[in-house]
Enzyme design. Structure first.
Site, PDB file in Angstrom:
ATOM      1  N   PHE A 134      -7.084  18.100 -58.079  1.00 40.08           N
ATOM      2  CA  PHE A 134      -7.657  18.712 -59.332  1.00 40.08           C
ATOM      3  C   PHE A 134      -6.891  18.042 -60.345  1.00 40.08           C
ATOM      4  N   THR A 137      -3.284  18.305 -65.698  1.00 41.59           N
ATOM      5  CA  THR A 137      -2.071  17.942 -66.416  1.00 41.59           C
ATOM      6  C   THR A 137      -1.991  16.469 -66.660  1.00 41.59           C
ATOM      7  N   THR A 169      -1.370  17.733 -57.162  1.00 41.80           N
ATOM      8  CA  THR A 169      -1.388  18.291 -55.680  1.00 41.80           C
ATOM      9  C   THR A 169      -2.392  17.556 -54.827  1.00 41.80           C
ATOM     10  N   ALA A 247      -7.329  30.073 -58.760  1.00 45.05           N
ATOM     11  CA  ALA A 247      -5.976  29.440 -58.180  1.00 45.05           C
ATOM     12  C   ALA A 247      -5.059  30.457 -58.442  1.00 45.05           C
ATOM     13  N   GLY A 344      24.853  34.186 -46.999  1.00 44.79           N
ATOM     14  CA  GLY A 344      25.999  33.236 -47.117  1.00 44.79           C
ATOM     15  C   GLY A 344      25.775  31.878 -46.935  1.00 44.79           C
ATOM     16  N   GLU A 368       0.199  26.104 -62.578  1.00 49.24           N
ATOM     17  CA  GLU A 368      -1.116  27.022 -62.804  1.00 49.24           C
ATOM     18  C   GLU A 368      -0.594  28.178 -64.018  1.00 49.24           C
TER      19      GLU A 368
HETATM   20  C1  LIG Z   1       4.378  20.675 -57.456  1.00 47.75           C
HETATM   21  C2  LIG Z   1       3.619  20.699 -58.459  1.00 47.75           C
HETATM   22  C3  LIG Z   1       2.228  20.667 -58.465  1.00 47.75           C
HETATM   23  C4  LIG Z   1       1.093  20.584 -59.285  1.00 47.75           C
HETATM   24  N1  LIG Z   1       0.041  20.421 -59.076  1.00 47.75           N
HETATM   25  C5  LIG Z   1      -1.013  20.243 -60.100  1.00 47.75           C
HETATM   26  C6  LIG Z   1      -2.414  19.855 -59.964  1.00 47.75           C
HETATM   27  O1  LIG Z   1      -2.741  19.993 -58.763  1.00 47.75           O
HETATM   28  N2  LIG Z   1      -3.058  19.622 -61.052  1.00 47.75           N
HETATM   29  C7  LIG Z   1      -2.643  19.829 -62.201  1.00 47.75           C
HETATM   30  O2  LIG Z   1      -3.584  19.564 -63.235  1.00 47.75           O
HETATM   31  N3  LIG Z   1      -1.444  20.135 -62.415  1.00 47.75           N
HETATM   32  C8  LIG Z   1      -0.517  20.333 -61.499  1.00 47.75           C
HETATM   33  N4  LIG Z   1       0.739  20.639 -61.931  1.00 47.75           N
HETATM   34  C9  LIG Z   1       1.351  20.560 -63.159  1.00 47.75           C
HETATM   35  C10 LIG Z   1       1.408  22.089 -63.572  1.00 47.75           C
HETATM   36  O3  LIG Z   1       0.585  22.913 -63.845  1.00 47.75           O
HETATM   37  C11 LIG Z   1       2.425  21.991 -64.926  1.00 47.75           C
HETATM   38  O4  LIG Z   1       3.761  21.401 -64.667  1.00 47.75           O
HETATM   39  C12 LIG Z   1       2.602  23.027 -65.894  1.00 47.75           C
HETATM   40  O5  LIG Z   1       1.191  23.633 -66.482  1.00 47.75           O
HETATM   41  C13 LIG Z   1       3.680  22.965 -66.687  1.00 47.75           C
HETATM   42  O6  LIG Z   1       3.383  21.969 -67.700  1.00 47.75           O
HETATM   43  P1  LIG Z   1       4.694  20.791 -67.761  1.00 47.75           P
HETATM   44  O7  LIG Z   1       5.247  20.696 -66.452  1.00 47.75           O
HETATM   45  O8  LIG Z   1       4.252  19.699 -68.596  1.00 47.75           O
HETATM   46  O9  LIG Z   1       5.600  21.521 -68.653  1.00 47.75           O
HETATM   47  P2  LIG Z   1       5.794  21.698 -70.329  1.00 47.75           P
HETATM   48  O10 LIG Z   1       4.518  22.231 -70.872  1.00 47.75           O
HETATM   49  O11 LIG Z   1       6.259  20.637 -70.632  1.00 47.75           O
HETATM   50  O12 LIG Z   1       6.546  23.014 -70.526  1.00 47.75           O
HETATM   51  C14 LIG Z   1       8.192  22.783 -70.336  1.00 47.75           C
HETATM   52  C15 LIG Z   1       8.683  24.424 -70.758  1.00 47.75           C
HETATM   53  O13 LIG Z   1       8.279  24.717 -72.053  1.00 47.75           O
HETATM   54  C16 LIG Z   1       7.784  26.071 -72.076  1.00 47.75           C
HETATM   55  N5  LIG Z   1       6.865  26.264 -72.969  1.00 47.75           N
HETATM   56  C17 LIG Z   1       5.770  25.204 -73.337  1.00 47.75           C
HETATM   57  N6  LIG Z   1       5.002  25.810 -74.152  1.00 47.75           N
HETATM   58  C18 LIG Z   1       5.638  26.908 -74.478  1.00 47.75           C
HETATM   59  C19 LIG Z   1       5.233  27.838 -75.667  1.00 47.75           C
HETATM   60  N7  LIG Z   1       4.174  27.552 -76.494  1.00 47.75           N
HETATM   61  N8  LIG Z   1       6.092  28.764 -75.823  1.00 47.75           N
HETATM   62  C20 LIG Z   1       7.200  28.965 -74.995  1.00 47.75           C
HETATM   63  N9  LIG Z   1       7.647  28.193 -74.178  1.00 47.75           N
HETATM   64  C21 LIG Z   1       6.749  27.186 -74.053  1.00 47.75           C
HETATM   65  C22 LIG Z   1       7.117  25.993 -70.451  1.00 47.75           C
HETATM   66  O14 LIG Z   1       6.923  27.532 -70.354  1.00 47.75           O
HETATM   67  C23 LIG Z   1       8.111  25.353 -69.760  1.00 47.75           C
HETATM   68  O15 LIG Z   1       9.403  26.368 -69.362  1.00 47.75           O
HETATM   69  C24 LIG Z   1       1.823  20.727 -60.796  1.00 47.75           C
HETATM   70  C25 LIG Z   1       3.050  20.887 -60.981  1.00 47.75           C
HETATM   71  C26 LIG Z   1       3.961  20.932 -59.858  1.00 47.75           C
HETATM   72  C27 LIG Z   1       5.380  21.074 -60.255  1.00 47.75           C
HETATM   73  C1  LIG Z   2      28.560  23.960 -48.944  1.00 46.01           C
HETATM   74  C2  LIG Z   2      29.659  24.637 -48.455  1.00 46.01           C
HETATM   75  C3  LIG Z   2      30.997  24.279 -48.412  1.00 46.01           C
HETATM   76  C4  LIG Z   2      32.094  24.942 -47.853  1.00 46.01           C
HETATM   77  N1  LIG Z   2      33.194  24.359 -47.740  1.00 46.01           N
HETATM   78  C5  LIG Z   2      34.350  25.216 -47.372  1.00 46.01           C
HETATM   79  C6  LIG Z   2      35.542  24.649 -47.124  1.00 46.01           C
HETATM   80  O1  LIG Z   2      35.774  23.591 -47.405  1.00 46.01           O
HETATM   81  N2  LIG Z   2      36.699  25.328 -46.489  1.00 46.01           N
HETATM   82  C7  LIG Z   2      36.462  26.723 -46.231  1.00 46.01           C
HETATM   83  O2  LIG Z   2      37.378  27.325 -45.547  1.00 46.01           O
HETATM   84  N3  LIG Z   2      35.117  27.370 -46.468  1.00 46.01           N
HETATM   85  C8  LIG Z   2      34.083  26.430 -46.935  1.00 46.01           C
HETATM   86  N4  LIG Z   2      32.843  27.078 -47.114  1.00 46.01           N
HETATM   87  C9  LIG Z   2      32.689  28.564 -46.799  1.00 46.01           C
HETATM   88  C10 LIG Z   2      32.527  29.734 -47.685  1.00 46.01           C
HETATM   89  O3  LIG Z   2      33.534  29.668 -48.456  1.00 46.01           O
HETATM   90  C11 LIG Z   2      31.891  30.798 -47.233  1.00 46.01           C
HETATM   91  O4  LIG Z   2      30.617  30.365 -46.924  1.00 46.01           O
HETATM   92  C12 LIG Z   2      32.230  31.961 -48.114  1.00 46.01           C
HETATM   93  O5  LIG Z   2      33.053  32.494 -47.898  1.00 46.01           O
HETATM   94  C13 LIG Z   2      31.012  33.042 -47.594  1.00 46.01           C
HETATM   95  O6  LIG Z   2      31.244  33.478 -46.171  1.00 46.01           O
HETATM   96  P1  LIG Z   2      30.058  33.325 -45.145  1.00 46.01           P
HETATM   97  O7  LIG Z   2      29.182  32.154 -45.304  1.00 46.01           O
HETATM   98  O8  LIG Z   2      30.380  33.439 -43.845  1.00 46.01           O
HETATM   99  O9  LIG Z   2      29.303  34.910 -45.690  1.00 46.01           O
HETATM  100  P2  LIG Z   2      29.418  36.266 -45.189  1.00 46.01           P
HETATM  101  O10 LIG Z   2      31.097  36.590 -45.353  1.00 46.01           O
HETATM  102  O11 LIG Z   2      28.931  36.293 -43.919  1.00 46.01           O
HETATM  103  O12 LIG Z   2      28.922  36.973 -46.285  1.00 46.01           O
HETATM  104  C14 LIG Z   2      27.389  37.084 -46.207  1.00 46.01           C
HETATM  105  C15 LIG Z   2      26.731  38.102 -47.209  1.00 46.01           C
HETATM  106  O13 LIG Z   2      27.393  39.402 -47.341  1.00 46.01           O
HETATM  107  C16 LIG Z   2      28.313  39.764 -48.183  1.00 46.01           C
HETATM  108  N5  LIG Z   2      29.431  40.542 -47.943  1.00 46.01           N
HETATM  109  C17 LIG Z   2      30.258  40.107 -47.104  1.00 46.01           C
HETATM  110  N6  LIG Z   2      31.394  41.011 -47.029  1.00 46.01           N
HETATM  111  C18 LIG Z   2      30.845  42.192 -47.872  1.00 46.01           C
HETATM  112  C19 LIG Z   2      31.372  43.407 -48.263  1.00 46.01           C
HETATM  113  N7  LIG Z   2      32.351  44.101 -47.724  1.00 46.01           N
HETATM  114  N8  LIG Z   2      30.631  44.383 -49.246  1.00 46.01           N
HETATM  115  C20 LIG Z   2      29.462  43.702 -49.826  1.00 46.01           C
HETATM  116  N9  LIG Z   2      28.755  42.543 -49.468  1.00 46.01           N
HETATM  117  C21 LIG Z   2      29.757  41.878 -48.466  1.00 46.01           C
HETATM  118  C22 LIG Z   2      28.489  38.629 -49.009  1.00 46.01           C
HETATM  119  O14 LIG Z   2      28.656  38.568 -50.382  1.00 46.01           O
HETATM  120  C23 LIG Z   2      27.146  37.566 -48.676  1.00 46.01           C
HETATM  121  O15 LIG Z   2      26.255  38.002 -49.825  1.00 46.01           O
HETATM  122  C24 LIG Z   2      31.790  26.384 -47.710  1.00 46.01           C
HETATM  123  C25 LIG Z   2      30.520  27.146 -47.580  1.00 46.01           C
HETATM  124  C26 LIG Z   2      29.420  26.183 -48.345  1.00 46.01           C
HETATM  125  C27 LIG Z   2      27.967  26.562 -48.285  1.00 46.01           C
END
Ligand SMILES: Cc1cc2nc3c(=O)[nH]c(=O)nc-3n(C[C@H](O)[C@H](O)[C@H](O)COP(=O)(O)OP(=O)(O)OC[C@H]3O[C@@H](n4cnc5c(N)ncnc54)[C@H](O)[C@@H]3O)c2cc1C
Ligand SMILES: Cc1cc2nc3c(=O)[nH]c(=O)nc-3n(C[C@H](O)[C@H](O)[C@H](O)COP(=O)(O)OP(=O)(O)OC[C@H]3O[C@@H](n4cnc5c(N)ncnc54)[C@H](O)[C@@H]3O)c2cc1C
Lengths: 389, 248
Positions: A134, A137, A169, A247, A344, A368
Site C-alpha cells: 500500500f 506515504t 511495507t 488497519a 535488567g 498509520e
Molecule cells: C516500518 C514502517 C512501515 C510503514 N509502512 C507504510 C506503508 O506500508 N504504507 C505507507 O503508505 N506508509 C507506511 N509507513 C509510513 C508511516 O505511515 C509514516 O511514517 C507516518 O504517517 C508518519 O509520517 P512521517 O514519517 O513522514 O513523519 P512526519 O509526518 O514528518 O512527522 C514527524 C513528526 O511530526 C509530528 N507531526 C506532524 N504533523 C504534526 C502536527 N500537525 N502537529 C503536531 N505534530 C505533528 C508527527 O507526529 C511526528 O512526530 C511506514 C512507516 C514505518 C516506520
Molecule cells: C551493555 C551493558 C554493559 C555493562 N557493563 C558492565 C561492566 O563493564 N562492568 C560491570 O560490572 N557490569 C556491567 N554491566 C552490568 C550492569 O551494571 C547491571 O546490568 C546492573 O547493575 C543491573 O544488574 P542486573 O542486570 O543483574 O539486574 P538485576 O539486579 O537483576 O535487576 C533486575 C531488576 O530488578 C530491579 N531491582 C533489583 N533489586 C531491587 C530492589 N531491591 N528493589 C526494587 N527493584 C530492584 C532492578 O532495578 C531491575 O529493574 C553492564 C550491563 C550492560 C547492559
C-alpha cells in the site's frame, strides 16, 4: 519459562464467543510453534520470514473478515482482532504483513475495485500466493498525505504514473502495489503490478525497528498501466483514510499481543530472578510496574472488545478507532520498556523478546497515523476545532 | 469409508492439577480444557484417509455439554459431523468404552480411531475395550498407517523397535505421537464448523467397574544438594547415591 496462556484479568473470555476463542487459540498455537522459534534469527538478519506466508494463508489469517466467495473466512471483527493480537505476540512484522495485505490491499480492492479486480486478486492474496503493498506515504508527505506529489495522467487507454513513495511495507516482495496518486487533482487508487516498466521497489536498509518486515521505496518513472488498473470507486483522501481506519483497528488489537508477550516475560522473570536474597517480584517497585502493565493491558482489551462489537454492528466512529490505536500503542510501548527494565541487563538480549518488541512498537506508534496525529483527530472531535495547522 | 474418531475433553497440559474437596476427583475450577493431544493425531489420520479415499468422518465424545467445545475443534479441523453421547456422571474407562461401543454398533464404521491415551486419567484402556465390545481387532500405539485394498498395515511402537502388523477392517486404531503432524483448524474451517450439527444422544447406560477411592499428590520434591565440584566430589557423590538415595 511457563507457556504463554494469554492475559485475561477481567475474564474477557466470558464475553467472547466459542469460535472467537477457538480462532485465538489456534493462532496462538501457530505462533508458538512456527513464529517464535524462528523470529529472533530473522530479526537479527533483518529478513522477513517468507516461509510462513503459505501457512498464514492456509490458516485464513489474511483478509479474514472478507466474504467466503473470495476465498476468505468471513469472520467477525472481534475474531479478526484476536488474530492480530496473537500474530503480534510473535512479532509486529508478522502482524504488519497480514495487516497490510488484508486491510490495505484486499480491503481497497474489495471496496473500490470492480468485480473483475476482486475475482482476480482477492483469492490469491487471501491464500498468500500473491503479495500486496500500500503506497501512500511519500518522502515529503507523511502525516499530511493530501499534499502528495505522485501524479497520474490519462493517455489513451493507459495511465502514466510519476512519483515516489517511501516506507512501504512489503514493497519489494509485492506482486501488486495499491498506489495512491493524484489524477486531475483528485487522489485515486491504482494497481501497479510487479515488473511494470518504470516501476521499481528498492528495499530500505538500516532499520532498528520492524527488522523482520520488508520496508521499501516505490519509484514510478513514466510507469504505464492499463486503464482497467484504476480502482474506479476510489476518490479523494477519504479513500486511503478508509483503508487506514481498517488497519488501525487491527493495530489497536495487535499491540496488545506485543504488550502481553512483554508482560508475560517480565512477570516470569520477576519470579525467578533473585537479588538481595529474594525474587525481585517481591519488591514493591517491581510490583508497581507489573500492576501498571496488567492494568493497561486490561484497559486496552476492553477498548478493543467494545470497538470490535461496534464495528460489527456498524456503529463505529473513526475517532474511536483513533483513540484505541493511540492509547494501545502508547501503553504497549511503555509496557515493553518497563519489561526491559525489569529484566535488567538481560532485557537487552535477544534471548528475550522484550527489546525486539520495544523497538518494533516505535514504528507501530508512528505508522498509520502518529500518536500526535491521533491526538489531533480526537482533539478536533471533542472541541470542534481542527489544530493540524 | 466410514470413519469414527473418539475424542475426549481433557485439562490443558499446563494445568496445575488440584484435588477436589471430595478427595476423589480433580478440582475443575479455572481449568482450561482442550482436545486430548493424542486424539488430535487420531483426527488428523482420519482426515488424511478421507482426503485420499473419500467417505465420512464422525467425531464421538462421551460426557457433558462442555465436550461440545472439543467436538467443535474437531469439526473445525475438517471432521464432517459430531456426536455427543451425553452423560453428566463420572465413568471409568469400561463404562466410557461401553457407551461409545453401543453408539458405534448403530453407526457401523469401517475404521475407529482413538488416541493412545487420554491425558486426564491415563488409563490407556478405551481403544482396546471398544474393540473387545465390538469383537474387532485393535492396533495400539500406532505410529504409521497405510491403507490399501481393505487392509490396514500399521507400525506400532514397542520397546526399542517398531512392530509391523496387518489387520482387516473394521478395526480400532489407537494413535501415538509421531503418527502425523495434526493440522491447525483454519479460520474457514472454524466458520464452517459453526454450521455443522452436533448430534446429542443420551449415552447408553453402563456401570463403572473401577471405583476411585481417593487421589493423592506425590510428596513434594526435596531440594537438590550440591555435593562439591570437580573430580574430588565424585567419591562422596557415589557414597550418597548408594547409601542415602539407594539408587546404585
Ligand atoms: C516500518 C514502517 C512501515 C510503514 N509502512 C507504510 C506503508 O506500508 N504504507 C505507507 O503508505 N506508509 C507506511 N509507513 C509510513 C508511516 O505511515 C509514516 O511514517 C507516518 O504517517 C508518519 O509520517 P512521517 O514519517 O513522514 O513523519 P512526519 O509526518 O514528518 O512527522 C514527524 C513528526 O511530526 C509530528 N507531526 C506532524 N504533523 C504534526 C502536527 N500537525 N502537529 C503536531 N505534530 C505533528 C508527527 O507526529 C511526528 O512526530 C511506514 C512507516 C514505518 C516506520
Ligand atoms: C551493555 C551493558 C554493559 C555493562 N557493563 C558492565 C561492566 O563493564 N562492568 C560491570 O560490572 N557490569 C556491567 N554491566 C552490568 C550492569 O551494571 C547491571 O546490568 C546492573 O547493575 C543491573 O544488574 P542486573 O542486570 O543483574 O539486574 P538485576 O539486579 O537483576 O535487576 C533486575 C531488576 O530488578 C530491579 N531491582 C533489583 N533489586 C531491587 C530492589 N531491591 N528493589 C526494587 N527493584 C530492584 C532492578 O532495578 C531491575 O529493574 C553492564 C550491563 C550492560 C547492559
Amino acid at each position: 519459562m511457563a507457556k504463554f496462556q494469554g492475559v485475561d484479568y477481567f475474564d474477557l473470555d466470558d464475553v467472547l464467543e466459542d469460535d472467537e476463542i477457538l480462532v485465538r487459540n489456534t493462532v496462538r498455537e501457530f505462533v508458538e510453534d512456527k513464529v517464535i522459534p524462528i523470529i529472533e534469527k530473522h530479526n537479527r538478519e533483518s529478513t522477513f520470514p517468507k516461509e510462513l506466508i503459505p501457512i498464514i494463508g492456509e490458516l485464513g489469517l489474511i483478509g479474514s473478515t472478507l466474504p467466503e466467495k473470495y476465498g476468505c473466512a468471513g469472520m467477525n471483527n472481534v475474531a479478526y482482532g484476536l488474530v492480530m493480537q496473537e500474530l503480534e505476540r510473535g512479532d509486529s512484522g508478522i502482524r504488519s504483513f497480514a495487516s497490510v495485505q488484508g486491510a490495505l490491499v484486499m480491503y481497497p480492492i474489495y471496496t473500490f475495485g470492480t468485480e473483475e479486480q476482486r475475482e482476480h486478486w482477492l483469492p490469491k492474496l487471501a491464500s498468500g500466493e500473491k503479495i500486496g503493498c500500500f503506497g501512500l506515504t511519500e518522502p515529503d508527505y507523511g502525516s499530511n498525505p493530501s499534499g502528495m506529489k505522485t501524479r497520474a495522467e490519462k493517455k489513451g487507454d493507459r495511465y502514466i504514473l510519476n512519483g515516489a513513495k517511501m516506507w512501504i511495507t512489503n514493497g519489494t516482495i509485492a506482486d501488486v502495489a495499491v498506489v495512491w496518486a493524484k489524477l486531475d487533482g483528485e487522489i485515486r487508487g491504482f494497481l501497479v503490478e510487479k515488473g511494470t516498466k518504470g516501476f521499481s521497489a528498492p528495499e530500505m536498509k538500516g532499520k532498528h525497528s520492524l527488522r523482520a518486515s520488508v520496508t521499501s521505496e516505490l519509484v514510478l518513472e513514466d510507469c504505464e498501466i492499463p486503464e482497467e488498473n484504476l480502482l474506479p470507486e476510489s476518490g479523494g483522501l477519504k479513500s486511503p483514510l478508509m483503508c487506514l481506519n481498517q488497519a488501525r483497528y487491527g493495530i489497536a488489537w495487535g499491540v496488545l499481543g506485543a504488550a502481553m508477550a512483554c508482560y508475560h516475560t517480565a512477570l516470569d522473570y520477576s519470579q525467578t530472578r533473585i537479588q538481595f536474597d529474594k525474587p525481585i517480584g517481591s519488591f514493591q517497585l517491581i510490583q508497581e510496574k507489573l500492576t501498571h502493565m496488567v492494568t493497561e493491558i486490561t484497559k486496552g482489551q476492553l477498548l478493543c472488545w467494545k470497538l470490535g462489537r461496534m464495528k460489527d454492528a456498524g456503529t463505529l466512529k473513526h475517532t474511536q478507532v483513533s483513540m484505541a490505536k493511540r492509547n494501545n500503542c502508547y501503553h504497549a510501548l511503555e509496557i515493553a520498556r518497563m519489561s526491559r527494565e525489569i529484566l535488567g541487563a538481560n532485557g537487552i538480549l535477544d534471548e528475550y523478546p522484550v527489546m525486539r518488541h520495544a523497538a518494533n512498537l516505535e514504528s507501530v506508534k508512528t505508522y498509520e497515523g502518529t500518536h500526535e496525529i491521533h491526538t489531533l483527530i480526537i482533539g478536533q472531535d471533542v472541541t470542534g476545532i481542527a489544530a493540524f495547522t | 469409508m466410514k470413519i469414527a474418531v473418539c475424542v475426549s475433553h481433557v485439562p490443558d497440559t499446563e494445568t496445575k492439577v488440584k484435588i477436589g474437596s471430595d478427595g476423589k476427583t480433580i478440582d475443575t475450577s479455572g481449568v482450561n480444557y482442550i482436545l486430548n493431544p493424542y486424539d488430535e493425531f487420531a483426527v488428523e489420520e482420519a482426515l488424511k484417509i478421507r482426503e485420499k479415499d473419500g467417505g465420512e468422518v464422525v467425531a464421538v465424545s462421551l460426557g457433558e455439554d462442555a465436550n461440545k467445545e472439543t467436538l467443535r475443534k474437531a469439526l473445525a479441523m475438517g471432521i464432517d459431523k459430531a456426536v455427543l453421547l451425553k452423560d453428566e456422571h463420572e465413568r471409568d474407562s469400561y463404562a466410557v468404552a461401553k457407551g461409545i461401543a453401543e453408539y458405534l454398533k448403530s453407526y457401523e464404521p469401517d475404521l475407529i480411531f482413538v488416541g493412545k491415551q487420554s491425558i486426564d486419567y491415563d488409563n490407556l484402556q478405551v481403544g482396546g475395550l471398544i474393540a473387545e465390545f465390538l469383537g474387532l481387532p485393535s492396533v495400539s500405539v500406532a505410529v504409521k498407517l497405510e491403507y490399501a485394498d481393505g487392509k490396514l498395515k500399521a507400525e506400532r511402537e514397542i520397546e526399542g523397535a517398531h512392530e509391523h502388523v496387518e489387520v482387516t477392517l473394521p478395526c480400532v486404531v489407537a494413535a501415538q505421537r509421531g503418527l502425523n503432524e495434526p493440522r491447525y483448524p483454519s479460520l474457514k474451517g472454524i466458520m464452517q464448523a459453526k454450521k455443522k450439527p452436533i448430534e446429542e444422544i443420551e449415552a447408553a447406560q453402563a456401570e463403572s467397574r473401577v471405583k476411585v477411592l481417593g487421589m493423592k499428590k506425590p510428596p513434594e520434591k526435596q531440594p537438590g544438594k550440591i555435593v562439591g565440584e570437580g573430580v574430588d566430589a565424585v567419591p562422596e557423590l557415589v557414597r550418597l547415591l548408594r547409601e542415602e538415595a539407594k539408587v546404585i
